[in-house]
Design a protein around this motif. Structure first.
Motif, short mmCIF file in Angstrom:
data_model
loop_
_atom_site.label_atom_id
_atom_site.label_comp_id
_atom_site.label_asym_id
_atom_site.label_seq_id
_atom_site.Cartn_x
_atom_site.Cartn_y
_atom_site.Cartn_z
N GLY A 90 3.78 -1.72 5.69
CA GLY A 90 3.01 -0.49 5.85
C GLY A 90 2.31 -0.08 4.57
N VAL A 91 3.01 -0.20 3.45
CA VAL A 91 2.42 0.15 2.16
C VAL A 91 1.24 -0.77 1.84
CG1 VAL A 91 2.81 0.26 -0.33
CG2 VAL A 91 4.55 1.12 1.24
N GLY A 92 1.43 -2.08 2.04
CA GLY A 92 0.36 -3.03 1.76
C GLY A 92 -0.87 -2.78 2.61
N SER A 93 -0.65 -2.54 3.89
CA SER A 93 -1.77 -2.29 4.81
C SER A 93 -2.49 -0.99 4.45
CB SER A 93 -1.24 -2.22 6.24
OG SER A 93 -2.26 -1.89 7.15
N ALA A 94 -1.73 0.06 4.16
CA ALA A 94 -2.33 1.36 3.81
C ALA A 94 -3.08 1.29 2.49
CB ALA A 94 -1.24 2.43 3.74
N LEU A 95 -2.58 0.51 1.55
CA LEU A 95 -3.22 0.38 0.24
C LEU A 95 -4.58 -0.28 0.37
CD1 LEU A 95 -2.83 0.85 -2.80
CD2 LEU A 95 -1.73 -1.39 -2.92
N ILE A 96 -4.64 -1.36 1.13
CA ILE A 96 -5.91 -2.06 1.34
C ILE A 96 -6.90 -1.16 2.07
CG2 ILE A 96 -7.00 -4.00 2.55
CD1 ILE A 96 -4.38 -5.56 2.05
N SER A 97 -6.41 -0.45 3.08
CA SER A 97 -7.28 0.45 3.85
C SER A 97 -7.83 1.58 2.98
CB SER A 97 -6.50 1.03 5.03
OG SER A 97 -7.26 1.97 5.75
N ALA A 98 -6.97 2.16 2.12
CA ALA A 98 -7.39 3.27 1.26
C ALA A 98 -8.43 2.80 0.25
CB ALA A 98 -6.18 3.85 0.54
N TYR A 99 -8.27 1.59 -0.27
CA TYR A 99 -9.25 1.06 -1.23
C TYR A 99 -10.58 0.74 -0.55
CZ TYR A 99 -11.39 -2.00 -4.73
OH TYR A 99 -12.25 -2.57 -5.62
N ALA A 100 -10.50 0.15 0.65
CA ALA A 100 -11.71 -0.21 1.38
C ALA A 100 -12.51 1.02 1.78
CB ALA A 100 -11.35 -1.04 2.60
N SER A 101 -11.82 2.12 2.08
CA SER A 101 -12.50 3.34 2.51
C SER A 101 -12.95 4.22 1.35
CB SER A 101 -11.57 4.15 3.42
OG SER A 101 -10.43 4.60 2.71
N GLY A 102 -12.56 3.86 0.11
CA GLY A 102 -12.96 4.63 -1.06
C GLY A 102 -12.02 5.76 -1.41
N ARG A 103 -10.89 5.88 -0.72
CA ARG A 103 -9.94 6.95 -1.04
C ARG A 103 -9.19 6.66 -2.34
NH1 ARG A 103 -5.83 7.43 2.19
NH2 ARG A 103 -6.20 5.62 3.53
N LEU A 104 -9.12 5.39 -2.71
CA LEU A 104 -8.54 4.99 -3.98
C LEU A 104 -9.57 4.20 -4.77
CD1 LEU A 104 -4.93 3.71 -3.05
CD2 LEU A 104 -5.56 5.92 -4.04
N ASN A 105 -9.66 4.46 -6.08
CA ASN A 105 -10.57 3.68 -6.89
C ASN A 105 -9.92 2.37 -7.31
OD1 ASN A 105 -8.92 4.18 -9.18
ND2 ASN A 105 -10.04 6.06 -9.66
N VAL A 106 -10.68 1.53 -7.98
CA VAL A 106 -10.18 0.20 -8.32
C VAL A 106 -8.98 0.26 -9.27
CG1 VAL A 106 -11.81 -0.09 -10.25
CG2 VAL A 106 -10.84 -2.10 -9.13
N SER A 107 -8.98 1.23 -10.18
CA SER A 107 -7.89 1.35 -11.14
C SER A 107 -6.58 1.72 -10.45
CB SER A 107 -8.24 2.39 -12.21
OG SER A 107 -7.19 2.52 -13.15
N ASP A 108 -6.63 2.71 -9.55
CA ASP A 108 -5.43 3.14 -8.83
C ASP A 108 -4.90 2.02 -7.94
OD1 ASP A 108 -5.52 5.67 -9.97
OD2 ASP A 108 -6.78 6.48 -8.38
N CYS A 109 -5.81 1.34 -7.24
CA CYS A 109 -5.40 0.26 -6.34
C CYS A 109 -4.80 -0.89 -7.13
CB CYS A 109 -6.60 -0.21 -5.52
SG CYS A 109 -6.20 -1.53 -4.35
N CYS A 110 -5.43 -1.26 -8.23
CA CYS A 110 -4.95 -2.36 -9.06
C CYS A 110 -3.57 -2.05 -9.62
CB CYS A 110 -5.94 -2.63 -10.19
SG CYS A 110 -5.47 -3.99 -11.28
N CYS A 111 -3.39 -0.86 -10.14
CA CYS A 111 -2.10 -0.45 -10.69
C CYS A 111 -1.02 -0.51 -9.62
CB CYS A 111 -2.22 0.96 -11.25
SG CYS A 111 -0.66 1.67 -11.82
N ALA A 112 -1.30 0.03 -8.44
CA ALA A 112 -0.31 0.05 -7.37
C ALA A 112 0.04 -1.36 -6.91
CB ALA A 112 -0.84 0.87 -6.19
N MET A 113 -0.94 -2.24 -6.84
CA MET A 113 -0.68 -3.60 -6.39
C MET A 113 0.17 -4.37 -7.40
SD MET A 113 -4.09 -4.95 -4.38
CE MET A 113 -3.25 -6.48 -3.92
N ILE A 114 -0.09 -4.16 -8.69
CA ILE A 114 0.73 -4.82 -9.72
C ILE A 114 2.17 -4.35 -9.62
CG2 ILE A 114 1.14 -5.06 -12.20
CD1 ILE A 114 -1.85 -4.97 -12.64
N VAL A 115 2.36 -3.05 -9.48
CA VAL A 115 3.72 -2.50 -9.37
C VAL A 115 4.41 -3.05 -8.12
CG1 VAL A 115 5.05 -0.39 -8.99
CG2 VAL A 115 3.21 -0.40 -10.65
#
Length: 503
Positions: free
Chosen positions: A166-191
């Motif tokens: 669920g987290v992985g799917s929501a993270l990709i969706s939030a980045y694709a829709s612009g709700r998260l910027n590249v820095s936030d998405c990158c940080c979350a994915m590394i963690v």
């Protein structure tokens, strides 16, 4: 205060992270994240005692991590606050202080004892002999370790496979829709994908990202190692191509930001020293820019990186199938998840300790003591029961095709191979496998009379078949969140039909 302590003439010293500290100053800045307010200790100690206290704490500041020195300072200050009116370091004060702790919570008491013992060993005056004798007779318990892991705490412990999906799917969706910027998405994915501590991620530079021609790597600076300076030692961690690609986007963004900051293109050699996650560049001082690159000046504070993770957690709002509430996500939970999954796969304590960047196996043992079971059987009844709690379905239920966003477009229809189950509301190209991938997609518009139960039966049948053929529950449960999403749609359809009937 005297400028000489027991013959030691000390004015300045360097912290372990290379920061110059004024020994007699009111504030000791030990690194970019941690400053100790030394002036707040004056009201509890006499001049001579305060000088000795500074000398002992300076030993920790020089050779241990800044966070460890800060924890010691606060533990010692708390001891002094709790024993006001009693002579510091006396047997009476320490017995009084110990009485405030229960038998399972004595970590802070252990810290104070260790500090006072070090004070005595270094030869500074002020510690009575009877106090040292008292300590020799004390048996103190350390912090209870691993309860959140052993009990699979739904709020603080490891995430389940369904929650991680669920987290992985929501993270990709939030980045694709612009709700998260590249820095936030990158940080979350590394963690999420590496389980590394915020301090390690905050210390990353461009040079730490590496491709050897066959595999992608991150060279993480080690943390929580005694006597080790900032970025003094590294452990490499293999990453996926997906994570590599989002990191490359972040590197490109950061490089362009720094070029704009200094007003010219930065050389490749200098680019290697740029931080992957920088401070707010609008407030950054570019004077001595190239000299500052070598240190931690431009790196985001650890607190800032934790704030990023908390922001992502709030933005995603992923529902847990265990609680029915939004999950609280942090780096510790992802570390727990990494260790737990390795234990499930049969890894021993040495492999788990290496993967979590531990120096010993003391804490890795908790993961193999009580390996949690994956749901062994997820049948139709269980799926329909869990589905409303997990809320894995992200689309919009509609009564019929006429209400669909692209209702007039026959190509928008989604089929299960025998009958139509809904419509796709996206105008873009999609290469995902329909209808399987549709149930967790925000663009999916299932019809109330769609043949959704056929999809659910097929998925559960495939789960059982894979489990029987491979004997691997991890592989068999790969689509469990998708199963819950289909179950969620079936549940909503039933509720909608009951509403129509009652209406």
């Amino acid at each position: 205060m005297s400028r000489s302590i027991s013959g030691l003439d000390c004015k300045e010293f360097y912290s372990r992270d290379g920061y110059l500290v004024n020994f007699f100053g009111d504030r000791w800045r030990l690194n970019k994240d941690i400053t100790i307010c030394m002036g707040s200790i004056e009201e509890f100690l006499g001049e001579a005692q305060e000088g000795c206290f500074r000398a002992v704490l300076a030993e920790y500041a020089k050779y241990a991590s800044a966070s460890y020195a800060l924890n010691i300072f606060y533990a010692f200050k708390w001891y002094l606050k709790k024993t006001v009116g009693l002579e510091p370091f006396s047997v009476e004060s320490l017995l009084s202080y110990r009485s405030t702790f229960n038998s399972d919570d004595q970590q802070q008491l252990s810290v104070v004892r260790g500090f006072i013992r070090k004070w005595s060993r270094l030869g500074y005056p002020g510690i009575p002999v009877e106090t040292c004798r008292l300590f020799d007779n004390w048996v103190l318990k350390g912090n209870p370790k691993g309860n959140n892991v052993l009990l699979m705490c739904p709020n603080k412990g490891p995430l389940t496979d369904i929650e991680m999906q669920g987290v992985g799917s929501a993270l990709i969706s939030a980045y694709a829709s612009g709700r998260l910027n590249v820095s936030d998405c990158c940080c979350a994915m590394i963690v999420m994908m590496t389980g590394r501590r915020p301090s390690q991620i905050a210390a990353l530079k461009f040079r730490d990202i590496y491709y050897d021609g066959s595999r992608y790597w991150i060279y993480f600076p080690r943390a929580k190692q005694r006597g080790l300076k900032w970025r003094g030692q590294f452990n490499k961690f293999a990453i996926t191509e997906d994570l590599w690609l989002i990191i490359q986007e972040q590197l490109e963004f950061v490089a362009k930001s720094y070029s704009a900051l200094v007003g010219r293109e930065i050389s490749d050699e200098m680019t290697d020293d740029l931080p992957i996650f920088p401070v707010d560049l609008k407030a950054a001082n570019v004077e001595g820019f190239y000299e500052k690159l070598d240190g931690d000046y431009f790196h985001v504070p650890v607190r800032g990186l934790r704030d990023k993770i908390e922001f992502v957690s709030r933005s995603l709002g992923v529902i847990s199938e265990r609680t029915g509430h939004k999950m609280c996500l942090n780096s510790r939970r992802f570390r727990y998840t990494l260790g737990t999954n390795l234990a499930r796969e049969g890894s021993g304590v040495y492999i788990i300790a290496e993967a979590l960047d531990h120096s010993d196996t003391q804490n890795a043992g908790i993961y193999v003591k009580n390996v949690p079971d994956i749901v062994k059987r997820l049948d139709k009844a269980v799926a329909l029961q869990l589905a409303p709690i997990a809320q894995a379905f992200q689309g919009v239920l509609i009564a019929s095709e006429t209400e669909a966003r692209r209702g007039g477009d026959p190509s928008s229809r989604i089929s299960n191979g025998r009958a139509y189950v809904g419509s796709c509301g996206s105008y873009g190209f999609c290469g995902a496998l329909a209808p399987i991938a549709c149930y967790t997609c925000a663009h999916f518009q299932p019809w109330i009379d769609g043949a959704h139960e056929e999809v659910l039966d097929r998925l559960i049948g495939e789960r059982d078949r894979v489990q029987e053929q491979t004997g691997d529950l991890k592989i068999a449960s790969a689509n469990d969140r998708l199963i819950l999403a289909v179950g969620d749609v079936i549940h909503r359809c039933r509720m909608a039909k009951e509403g129509m009937t009652n209406g």
